[in-house]
Design a protein around this motif. Structure first.
Motif, PDB file in Angstrom:
ATOM      1  N   TYR A 173       0.836  -1.209   0.000  1.00 16.89           N
ATOM      2  CA  TYR A 173       0.000   0.000   0.000  1.00 16.89           C
ATOM      3  C   TYR A 173       0.871   1.259   0.000  1.00 16.89           C
ATOM      4  O   TYR A 173       0.640   2.195  -0.775  1.00 16.89           O
ATOM      5  CB  TYR A 173      -0.943  -0.016   1.210  1.00 16.89           C
ATOM      6  CG  TYR A 173      -1.682   1.282   1.398  1.00 16.89           C
ATOM      7  CD1 TYR A 173      -2.760   1.620   0.580  1.00 16.89           C
ATOM      8  CD2 TYR A 173      -1.290   2.194   2.371  1.00 16.89           C
ATOM      9  CE1 TYR A 173      -3.440   2.822   0.745  1.00 16.89           C
ATOM     10  CE2 TYR A 173      -1.959   3.399   2.541  1.00 16.89           C
ATOM     11  CZ  TYR A 173      -3.025   3.703   1.713  1.00 16.89           C
ATOM     12  OH  TYR A 173      -3.690   4.896   1.883  1.00 16.89           O
ATOM     13  N   PHE A 174       1.874   1.296   0.881  1.00 20.03           N
ATOM     14  CA  PHE A 174       2.748   2.468   0.952  1.00 20.03           C
ATOM     15  C   PHE A 174       3.525   2.671  -0.344  1.00 20.03           C
ATOM     16  O   PHE A 174       3.644   3.793  -0.840  1.00 20.03           O
ATOM     17  CB  PHE A 174       3.711   2.362   2.127  1.00 20.03           C
ATOM     18  CG  PHE A 174       3.085   2.633   3.467  1.00 20.03           C
ATOM     19  CD1 PHE A 174       2.053   3.546   3.609  1.00 20.03           C
ATOM     20  CD2 PHE A 174       3.523   1.968   4.595  1.00 20.03           C
ATOM     21  CE1 PHE A 174       1.476   3.811   4.838  1.00 20.03           C
ATOM     22  CE2 PHE A 174       2.966   2.222   5.829  1.00 20.03           C
ATOM     23  CZ  PHE A 174       1.935   3.145   5.959  1.00 20.03           C
ATOM     24  N   GLY A 180       2.668   1.584  -3.328  1.00 23.75           N
ATOM     25  CA  GLY A 180       1.700   1.934  -4.363  1.00 23.75           C
ATOM     26  C   GLY A 180       1.269   3.385  -4.282  1.00 23.75           C
ATOM     27  O   GLY A 180       1.232   4.093  -5.295  1.00 23.75           O
ATOM     28  N   THR A 181       0.926   3.863  -3.087  1.00 27.55           N
ATOM     29  CA  THR A 181       0.501   5.256  -2.950  1.00 27.55           C
ATOM     30  C   THR A 181       1.657   6.219  -3.216  1.00 27.55           C
ATOM     31  O   THR A 181       1.449   7.305  -3.759  1.00 27.55           O
ATOM     32  CB  THR A 181      -0.094   5.518  -1.559  1.00 27.55           C
ATOM     33  OG1 THR A 181       0.866   5.149  -0.560  1.00 27.55           O
ATOM     34  CG2 THR A 181      -1.380   4.751  -1.357  1.00 27.55           C
ATOM     35  N   GLY A 182       2.869   5.791  -2.863  1.00 34.11           N
ATOM     36  CA  GLY A 182       4.029   6.631  -3.140  1.00 34.11           C
ATOM     37  C   GLY A 182       4.287   6.751  -4.635  1.00 34.11           C
ATOM     38  O   GLY A 182       4.532   7.846  -5.151  1.00 34.11           O
ATOM     39  N   TYR A 223       2.066   6.294  -7.002  1.00 32.45           N
ATOM     40  CA  TYR A 223       0.927   7.045  -7.550  1.00 32.45           C
ATOM     41  C   TYR A 223       1.142   8.549  -7.342  1.00 32.45           C
ATOM     42  O   TYR A 223       0.914   9.364  -8.248  1.00 32.45           O
ATOM     43  CB  TYR A 223      -0.374   6.590  -6.882  1.00 32.45           C
ATOM     44  CG  TYR A 223      -1.574   7.364  -7.342  1.00 32.45           C
ATOM     45  CD1 TYR A 223      -2.141   7.128  -8.590  1.00 32.45           C
ATOM     46  CD2 TYR A 223      -2.146   8.344  -6.534  1.00 32.45           C
ATOM     47  CE1 TYR A 223      -3.250   7.846  -9.012  1.00 32.45           C
ATOM     48  CE2 TYR A 223      -3.244   9.064  -6.935  1.00 32.45           C
ATOM     49  CZ  TYR A 223      -3.793   8.817  -8.184  1.00 32.45           C
ATOM     50  OH  TYR A 223      -4.884   9.532  -8.606  1.00 32.45           O
ATOM     51  N   GLY A 224       1.597   8.935  -6.154  1.00 33.21           N
ATOM     52  CA  GLY A 224       1.834  10.340  -5.869  1.00 33.21           C
ATOM     53  C   GLY A 224       2.938  10.916  -6.745  1.00 33.21           C
ATOM     54  O   GLY A 224       2.867  12.065  -7.177  1.00 33.21           O
ATOM     55  N   LYS A 229       2.031  13.790  -9.886  1.00 33.79           N
ATOM     56  CA  LYS A 229       2.594  15.125  -9.674  1.00 33.79           C
ATOM     57  C   LYS A 229       3.145  15.682 -10.920  1.00 33.79           C
ATOM     58  O   LYS A 229       3.586  15.780 -11.817  1.00 33.79           O
ATOM     59  CB  LYS A 229       3.684  15.052  -8.629  1.00 33.79           C
ATOM     60  CG  LYS A 229       3.971  16.364  -7.989  1.00 33.79           C
ATOM     61  CD  LYS A 229       4.917  16.149  -6.851  1.00 33.79           C
ATOM     62  CE  LYS A 229       4.975  17.401  -6.001  1.00 33.79           C
ATOM     63  NZ  LYS A 229       5.946  17.310  -4.972  1.00 33.79           N
TER      64      LYS A 229
END
Length: 70
Positions: A58-59, A61-63, A65-66, A70
């Motif tokens: 999760y971490f 993946g969200t990183g 994605y961010g 951007k």
């Protein structure tokens, strides 16, 4: 520079702990070095690893994605 003799506070007789260490049989010493049997992996350990892996994915993946958004 002069050195003074140090007071020797060691007991004249060996302590009981020293006697116990001296009386350990050689069989006991070799028994401790024998390889221990591996225990099977428990269900709790598997569940814990799955939860930790899910949080890590999760971490990451969200990183990613961010970074990409951007």
């Amino acid at each position: 520079m002069s050195t003074q003799p140090q007071d020797d506070t060691t007991p004249d007789e060996p302590s009981r702990a020293a006697d116990a260490v001296d009386k350990v049989s050689p069989d006991k010493a070799t028994e401790d070095k024998a390889p221990k049997e591996r225990q099977p992996i428990t269900t709790n350990r598997i569940v814990l690893w799955v939860i930790v892996a899910a949080i890590g994915i999760y971490f990451v993946g969200t990183g990613l994605y961010g970074i990409l958004v951007k």
